[in-house]
Design an enzyme around this catalytic site. Structure first.
Site, PDB file in Angstrom:
ATOM      1  N   GLU A 194      12.303  34.296  14.839  1.00  0.00           N
ATOM      2  CA  GLU A 194      11.174  34.759  15.285  1.00  0.00           C
ATOM      3  C   GLU A 194      10.409  36.051  14.513  1.00  0.00           C
ATOM      4  O   GLU A 194      11.339  36.785  14.052  1.00  0.00           O
ATOM      5  CB  GLU A 194      11.469  35.103  16.754  1.00  0.00           C
ATOM      6  CG  GLU A 194      11.671  34.080  17.590  1.00  0.00           C
ATOM      7  CD  GLU A 194      12.021  34.332  19.319  1.00  0.00           C
ATOM      8  OE1 GLU A 194      11.625  35.635  19.748  1.00  0.00           O
ATOM      9  OE2 GLU A 194      12.615  33.788  19.622  1.00  0.00           O
ATOM     10  N   CYS A 227      18.955  34.080  20.604  1.00  0.00           N
ATOM     11  CA  CYS A 227      20.026  33.281  20.096  1.00  0.00           C
ATOM     12  C   CYS A 227      21.412  33.800  19.802  1.00  0.00           C
ATOM     13  O   CYS A 227      22.340  33.320  20.371  1.00  0.00           O
ATOM     14  CB  CYS A 227      19.706  32.833  18.675  1.00  0.00           C
ATOM     15  SG  CYS A 227      18.167  31.576  18.844  1.00  0.00           S
ATOM     16  N   ARG A 259      14.109  38.497  25.428  1.00  0.00           N
ATOM     17  CA  ARG A 259      15.109  37.899  25.883  1.00  0.00           C
ATOM     18  C   ARG A 259      16.599  38.700  25.193  1.00  0.00           C
ATOM     19  O   ARG A 259      16.730  38.620  23.938  1.00  0.00           O
ATOM     20  CB  ARG A 259      15.250  36.449  25.579  1.00  0.00           C
ATOM     21  CG  ARG A 259      14.201  35.604  26.505  1.00  0.00           C
ATOM     22  CD  ARG A 259      14.279  34.308  26.258  1.00  0.00           C
ATOM     23  NE  ARG A 259      13.509  33.963  24.876  1.00  0.00           N
ATOM     24  CZ  ARG A 259      13.587  32.621  24.413  1.00  0.00           C
ATOM     25  NH1 ARG A 259      13.785  31.595  24.939  1.00  0.00           N
ATOM     26  NH2 ARG A 259      12.915  32.583  23.256  1.00  0.00           N
TER      27      ARG A 259
HETATM   28  P1  NAD Z   1      11.772  28.714  24.710  1.00  0.00           P
HETATM   29  O1  NAD Z   1      12.362  28.899  26.064  1.00  0.00           O
HETATM   30  O2  NAD Z   1      10.791  29.672  24.037  1.00  0.00           O
HETATM   31  O3  NAD Z   1      10.750  27.083  24.952  1.00  0.00           O
HETATM   32  C1  NAD Z   1      11.635  26.097  25.574  1.00  0.00           C
HETATM   33  C2  NAD Z   1      10.288  25.491  26.217  1.00  0.00           C
HETATM   34  O4  NAD Z   1      10.735  24.044  26.610  1.00  0.00           O
HETATM   35  C3  NAD Z   1       9.581  26.025  27.371  1.00  0.00           C
HETATM   36  O5  NAD Z   1       8.194  26.147  27.105  1.00  0.00           O
HETATM   37  C4  NAD Z   1       9.923  25.185  28.493  1.00  0.00           C
HETATM   38  O6  NAD Z   1       8.626  25.105  29.478  1.00  0.00           O
HETATM   39  C5  NAD Z   1      10.065  24.026  27.803  1.00  0.00           C
HETATM   40  N1  NAD Z   1      10.830  22.712  28.524  1.00  0.00           N
HETATM   41  C6  NAD Z   1      11.787  22.660  29.267  1.00  0.00           C
HETATM   42  N2  NAD Z   1      12.284  21.636  29.659  1.00  0.00           N
HETATM   43  C7  NAD Z   1      11.299  20.800  29.244  1.00  0.00           C
HETATM   44  C8  NAD Z   1      11.226  19.339  29.691  1.00  0.00           C
HETATM   45  N3  NAD Z   1      11.911  18.588  30.308  1.00  0.00           N
HETATM   46  N4  NAD Z   1      10.061  18.718  28.929  1.00  0.00           N
HETATM   47  C9  NAD Z   1       9.219  19.824  28.307  1.00  0.00           C
HETATM   48  N5  NAD Z   1       9.223  20.606  28.092  1.00  0.00           N
HETATM   49  C10 NAD Z   1      10.469  21.450  28.659  1.00  0.00           C
HETATM   50  O7  NAD Z   1      12.938  28.354  24.022  1.00  0.00           O
HETATM   51  P2  NAD Z   1      13.110  28.538  22.237  1.00  0.00           P
HETATM   52  O8  NAD Z   1      13.212  29.813  22.117  1.00  0.00           O
HETATM   53  O9  NAD Z   1      12.224  27.748  21.595  1.00  0.00           O
HETATM   54  O10 NAD Z   1      14.470  27.587  21.975  1.00  0.00           O
HETATM   55  C11 NAD Z   1      14.540  26.394  22.056  1.00  0.00           C
HETATM   56  C12 NAD Z   1      16.039  25.807  21.348  1.00  0.00           C
HETATM   57  O11 NAD Z   1      15.908  26.177  19.931  1.00  0.00           O
HETATM   58  C13 NAD Z   1      17.378  26.753  22.044  1.00  0.00           C
HETATM   59  O12 NAD Z   1      18.091  25.674  21.872  1.00  0.00           O
HETATM   60  C14 NAD Z   1      17.579  27.644  21.034  1.00  0.00           C
HETATM   61  O13 NAD Z   1      18.885  28.090  20.831  1.00  0.00           O
HETATM   62  C15 NAD Z   1      16.899  27.046  19.608  1.00  0.00           C
HETATM   63  N6  NAD Z   1      16.489  27.989  18.685  1.00  0.00           N
HETATM   64  C16 NAD Z   1      15.723  29.053  18.960  1.00  0.00           C
HETATM   65  C17 NAD Z   1      15.329  30.003  17.852  1.00  0.00           C
HETATM   66  C18 NAD Z   1      14.638  30.974  18.220  1.00  0.00           C
HETATM   67  O14 NAD Z   1      14.520  31.910  17.507  1.00  0.00           O
HETATM   68  N7  NAD Z   1      13.900  31.112  19.502  1.00  0.00           N
HETATM   69  C19 NAD Z   1      15.518  29.689  16.592  1.00  0.00           C
HETATM   70  C20 NAD Z   1      16.497  28.561  16.305  1.00  0.00           C
HETATM   71  C21 NAD Z   1      16.890  27.903  17.460  1.00  0.00           C
END
Ligand code: NAD
Length: 426
Positions: A151, A256, A324
């Protein structure tokens, strides 16, 4: 060019969808949050992420990026569907696959024949098989394509990654997913699914280890009178070590590292290995929060009960609005528990917000946060804090004490302004 669906439009999903559209693919992004979808369709970005607005705007303008409510609506015509939904920490520390399974259940009946489903969420080893089972589709292959973006530099990281990892048991599916990244100048590492899933956790745990390591060395520096900045320069220049993720700080956090390190501990435990090294890394991080809190309380005066602490920085890192598991908030909670009042400023926070303790007084100006404060502390490395004036802050405070938990400020300027300055490891 491929027809792609992205399920989940958070930090990872929105970046993935917008960047794949930028690379020329036809992308439909889905979320359960109808309000978010409506805002995104107008080109409004609900998160702070540098450069993301430009790629989203470009995608909408060219017609290559669309937003819909509901995963089933996104996947109808896709060749490849990415799952980018949350994988929060479960009660026992392992990753909760609930959102991933729910999304897979939702799209299973709607996927076109021989579509490929991609796990981009960070998921435990074996999840590709779980998703395959939940999809209940013989013709659909499940591929693991973990995401390594940070991020604050997500777009840059997606378009210029160090590597792309594609894990698959099926060569044709691996080829399809790898081909999406043809416009990206990075090696594609093709593995089996279990290895790809392990790579993501191993990478995050290693980075957390580097941070805990340098925080531990910083504590030793304080004990022996060494300066961590010199030590980092000295060891980071060794190519075998590298200088990234060697900055001491208040402890690591964010959306994360905390959950992924705990999840890897659980994975190791299930695999019959006691990962004491990683348990130590997590313990050192908890100690770091306590050490930094103690420094702030010590600087707040003889009786921290009722002392006012000015905090610069609430987000878990600079250039994001993500709160978070922010170390700043963890430390603020400890300060509040000790009876302190907290006045805080962050460039992305203008008032009460989910995730913020309600007792915090949120200020919309960094100097306003210093009014009546016994001590000022810097908890997030926002570059703009560097340029704030020590004299102006000091004139508003009761006592001139600063705890710079990011080693960000110009120590000389603050000491010249009459501050007692404490950094980390120096
Ligand atoms: P986030 O909470 O920002 O976004 C998740 C989104 O998914 C939300 O907008 C939510 O409303 C949506 N959602 C949930 N269930 C759904 C469904 N059934 N249909 C449609 N939309 C749905 O999460 P994030 O930070 O983007 O992380 C997502 C994944 O990626 C996690 O597993 C995280 O560990 C991984 N990840 C995150 C990062 C980071 O820096 N944020 C980096 C690498 C990997």
């Amino acid at each position: 060019m491929s027809r792609v669906a992205v399920v989940g439009t958070g930090y990872v999903g929105l970046t993935t969808g917008a960047c794949l559209a930028h690379l020329g693919h036809d992308v439909v992004c889905a979320d359960v949050d109808a309000d978010k979808v409506e805002r995104l369709s107008r080109g409004e970005i609900p998160i702070v992420e540098p450069g993301l607005d430009r790629v989203v705007e470009e995608g909408i303008r060219t017609g290559r990026l669309r937003f819909v409510v509901g995963a089933a609506n996104a996947v109808k015509d896709c060749e490849i569907a990415f799952l980018c939904v949350p994988t929060p920490q479960g009660e026992d520390g392992s990753a909760d696959l609930g959102y991933v399974e729910a999304a897979a259940r939702e799209i299973g009946p709607h996927l076109p024949y021989e579509a490929v489903v991609v796990n981009k969420s960070t998921v435990p080893v074996g999840s590709a098989k779980v998703v395959k089972r939940v999809l209940a589709r013989q013709d659909v292959q499940v591929v693991s394509n973990p995401e390594f973006l940070r991020e604050g530099s997500a777009v840059q990281d997606f378009l210029k990654p160090d590597r792309v990892v594609v894990g698959s048991e099926d060569q044709a599916a691996a080829f399809k997913v790898s081909s999406l990244y043809l416009g990206v100048a990075a090696p594609v590492i093709v593995t089996d699914t279990a290895s790809a899933e392990t790579i993501k956790y191993a990478a995050n745990a290693f980075l957390a280890t580097k941070l805990s390591y340098i925080n531990a060395i910083a504590s030793i520096c304080e004990g022996v009178g060494a300066d961590i900045n010199h030590v980092v320069a000295g060891i980071g220049s060794d190519k075998r070590i590298g200088s990234d993720f060697l900055r001491p700080g208040p402890g690591w956090g964010g959306s994360c590292f905390p959950k992924d390190t705990k999840a890897l501990l659980a994975i190791a435990h299930d695999a019959g290995y006691s990962f004491d090294l990683l348990a130590g890394v997590i313990a050192v991080n908890q100690e770091q929060f306590a050490r930094v809190t103690a420094k702030i309380l010590g600087a707040a005066g003889p009786d921290p009960q009722g002392a006012t602490v000015a905090v610069w920085g609430l987000t878990f890192k600079a250039l994001t609005d993500d709160l978070r598991d922010s170390p700043s908030i963890g430390i603020i909670e400890r300060l509040l528990a000790a009876g302190c009042r907290v006045r805080a400023y962050d460039p992305t926070v203008s008032g009460p917000k989910p995730g913020l303790p309600p007792q915090i007084e949120v200020c919309t100006d960094p100097y306003a946060a210093c009014e009546g404060a016994d001590v000022l502390t810097v908890l997030t490395e926002w570059d703009e804090f560097r340029w704030l004036e020590a004299e102006r802050a000091g004139a508003l405070m009761v006592r001139r004490q600063v705890v710079d938990a990011r080693n960000l400020l110009d120590r000389r300027q603050w000491i010249q302004a009459g501050f007692t300055h404490q950094g980390i490891g120096r």
